[in-house]
Structures are given as structure tokens and as C-alpha cells.
Design a protein around this motif. Sequence first.
Motif, PDB file in Angstrom:
ATOM      1  N   SER A 195       0.991 -13.014  21.970  1.00  0.00           N
ATOM      2  CA  SER A 195       1.318 -13.184  23.384  1.00  0.00           C
ATOM      3  C   SER A 195       0.786 -14.524  23.885  1.00  0.00           C
ATOM      4  O   SER A 195      -0.311 -14.961  23.499  1.00  0.00           O
ATOM      5  CB  SER A 195       0.694 -12.051  24.214  1.00  0.00           C
ATOM      6  OG  SER A 195       1.245 -10.802  23.853  1.00  0.00           O
ATOM      7  N   ILE A 196       1.559 -15.169  24.741  1.00  0.00           N
ATOM      8  CA  ILE A 196       1.165 -16.459  25.313  1.00  0.00           C
ATOM      9  C   ILE A 196       1.572 -16.496  26.786  1.00  0.00           C
ATOM     10  O   ILE A 196       2.290 -15.631  27.274  1.00  0.00           O
ATOM     11  CB  ILE A 196       1.844 -17.642  24.581  1.00  0.00           C
ATOM     12  CG1 ILE A 196       3.376 -17.514  24.682  1.00  0.00           C
ATOM     13  CG2 ILE A 196       1.394 -17.743  23.129  1.00  0.00           C
ATOM     14  CD1 ILE A 196       4.129 -18.764  24.273  1.00  0.00           C
ATOM     15  N   ASP A 197       1.113 -17.510  27.466  1.00  0.00           N
ATOM     16  CA  ASP A 197       1.570 -17.829  28.815  1.00  0.00           C
ATOM     17  C   ASP A 197       2.127 -19.238  28.743  1.00  0.00           C
ATOM     18  O   ASP A 197       1.403 -20.215  28.919  1.00  0.00           O
ATOM     19  CB  ASP A 197       0.415 -17.726  29.812  1.00  0.00           C
ATOM     20  CG  ASP A 197       0.853 -18.010  31.246  1.00  0.00           C
ATOM     21  OD1 ASP A 197       2.067 -18.115  31.478  1.00  0.00           O
ATOM     22  OD2 ASP A 197      -0.025 -18.145  32.124  1.00  0.00           O
ATOM     23  N   GLY A 198       3.421 -19.317  28.445  1.00  0.00           N
ATOM     24  CA  GLY A 198       4.026 -20.615  28.174  1.00  0.00           C
ATOM     25  C   GLY A 198       5.167 -20.968  29.093  1.00  0.00           C
ATOM     26  O   GLY A 198       6.337 -20.918  28.694  1.00  0.00           O
ATOM     27  N   PHE A 199       4.860 -21.308  30.342  1.00  0.00           N
ATOM     28  CA  PHE A 199       5.873 -21.749  31.291  1.00  0.00           C
ATOM     29  C   PHE A 199       7.006 -20.734  31.429  1.00  0.00           C
ATOM     30  O   PHE A 199       8.185 -21.055  31.304  1.00  0.00           O
ATOM     31  CB  PHE A 199       6.426 -23.118  30.890  1.00  0.00           C
ATOM     32  CG  PHE A 199       5.357 -24.138  30.609  1.00  0.00           C
ATOM     33  CD1 PHE A 199       4.512 -24.571  31.621  1.00  0.00           C
ATOM     34  CD2 PHE A 199       5.174 -24.643  29.333  1.00  0.00           C
ATOM     35  CE1 PHE A 199       3.519 -25.502  31.366  1.00  0.00           C
ATOM     36  CE2 PHE A 199       4.179 -25.569  29.069  1.00  0.00           C
ATOM     37  CZ  PHE A 199       3.349 -26.006  30.086  1.00  0.00           C
ATOM     38  N   GLY A 200       6.627 -19.491  31.690  1.00  0.00           N
ATOM     39  CA  GLY A 200       7.610 -18.431  31.868  1.00  0.00           C
ATOM     40  C   GLY A 200       7.975 -17.690  30.605  1.00  0.00           C
ATOM     41  O   GLY A 200       8.697 -16.699  30.648  1.00  0.00           O
ATOM     42  N   LEU A 201       7.470 -18.133  29.467  1.00  0.00           N
ATOM     43  CA  LEU A 201       7.726 -17.474  28.184  1.00  0.00           C
ATOM     44  C   LEU A 201       6.460 -16.728  27.757  1.00  0.00           C
ATOM     45  O   LEU A 201       5.346 -17.184  28.011  1.00  0.00           O
ATOM     46  CB  LEU A 201       8.138 -18.489  27.124  1.00  0.00           C
ATOM     47  CG  LEU A 201       9.339 -19.366  27.522  1.00  0.00           C
ATOM     48  CD1 LEU A 201       9.638 -20.398  26.451  1.00  0.00           C
ATOM     49  CD2 LEU A 201      10.571 -18.514  27.803  1.00  0.00           C
ATOM     50  N   ASP A 202       6.632 -15.582  27.100  1.00  0.00           N
ATOM     51  CA  ASP A 202       5.475 -14.711  26.882  1.00  0.00           C
ATOM     52  C   ASP A 202       5.098 -14.446  25.427  1.00  0.00           C
ATOM     53  O   ASP A 202       4.103 -13.780  25.159  1.00  0.00           O
ATOM     54  CB  ASP A 202       5.688 -13.365  27.592  1.00  0.00           C
ATOM     55  CG  ASP A 202       6.941 -12.626  27.114  1.00  0.00           C
ATOM     56  OD1 ASP A 202       7.451 -12.921  26.023  1.00  0.00           O
ATOM     57  OD2 ASP A 202       7.413 -11.742  27.865  1.00  0.00           O
TER      58      ASP A 202
END
Length: 242
Positions: free
Chosen positions: A226-233
Motif C-alpha cells: 500500500s502507498i499514498d501516491g498522488f491518488g493511487l493506493d
Amino acid sequence: MKADLQKLPFILKPFILSIFLSLPFLAFLSLQTPRPPLNKTTTTTPQNLPSDLKIRPGYSSYDAYLQRQLNKTLNPKLRQIWTTRDWTRKVKVFSQFFDGLKHRQLLFNGSKSLCIGARVGQEVAALKRVGVYDSVGIDLVPYPPLVLKGDFHHQPFDDETFDFEFSNVFDHALYPWKFGRSNGGGVCVLHVLLSRRADKYSANDLYSVKPLEQLFKNSELVEVRSIDGFGLDTEVVFRKKI
């Protein structure tokens, strides 16, 4: 014409006269006959597409799809934001992602790297910042020297050109099965959205990682996190099978 008919043998006169009189009628018919439509490159979806990957309807042709993507990419206000206000913040976050991949031995200073759908090249700049200097991006609209012109459905590079590929625009692929084949060699990292519907410019919606495993069938799934990448998860990492 009347003088010419008088010179002809009597038996041929009715035949020639009928041809002459029928020409306007034939011309009229030709105008009324419907002509076949011009060929268009239509969008087609394979029947065996994974159920957790949905292609969005509404594109009458590939040109219509490209035009919609260009409406966003060429938007002068967005390009101004991408190259000013967003630049420092996004380069910093991308650098953190890439630095983490280096620590996990998935990216190296000597990697020859490609960023797919790179817009103005923030991720390319981030790769160079963390020491991966042989890096370039492709996008429908070039932004030299960081980004070359290229369509990720028809990559302008041979297989095995790159050791590392990164993209956060998988949802913009109208033909994801072509996007999956773009992994020429080494490691491919995708940032995708799984928890909700993607933005209005997306051409597909992805609901699990399984479709990616099918599309990248020549590669092994290395990790999912899981990430927090400019609207991508979600970050998904593949490595080409040896």
C-alpha cells in the motif's frame, strides 16, 4: 448528336439513342446509392479480459481516445501547475519511492530506466536525483530533455532496452494487454488504484492485482504494498522471468 445518328446504320440508331437517354438516370442513381462508411480504428476488447479489469465504454475510435488524453495533457493551466507548484513536491515524493526501491535491491544506479506516461518528467527528475542518471520518460506530448514523444500502446523501443520501468498511468491504458507487453526486461513498477474508481480521464478500472499478473505473464510478481501516491493506493512490482 442528331447529325451523327443520321449517319449510323438504321439498326444501331435505337441502341445508341437508348444509351444516350439513360445516362442522366444512371447518374441520378449513383447519387442515391449509399456509400460504405470510411474505415475507422475502433476499440475492441478481448473476450478473455480478466473480470477484475473493466474497459470504460464511450470511445468510438483510438483517435477519439487519444484526443481525450491530449485534452488533459495539453491543458495550459495543468502544464503550468505540473512545472511549477507541483514540481518540487512530486519530485520529492517520487525520490522517496525510488530510494526505497534501491534499498530493496529493485533499482540500481546503473539501471537504464523508462518512465511511461511521464507528462513533464517529474519521476524522471526524481530518478536522476537518487543517482539513476540513465533515465528518460515517454508521453504523447514530449517535454525535452526529460520526456520523449511516445505512445505506451506502441512503444518506440525494442525489447530489453531498459532494466527498469515505472508507470503510474496504467488506468489510462485503453488496451491494457498492450501495456502489459511493454515490460521489455528487468523490473517493472506500477502505481495503481484498487480501492475506488479512477479519475475521469481513465480508460480502465482495476479492482485487484490478479489482472496484472495475467497481463505480465512473462514476469513474476515480486511484491505488492500500500502507498499514498498522488491518488493511487497500491505499488505492484514485477521482475521478468529468466
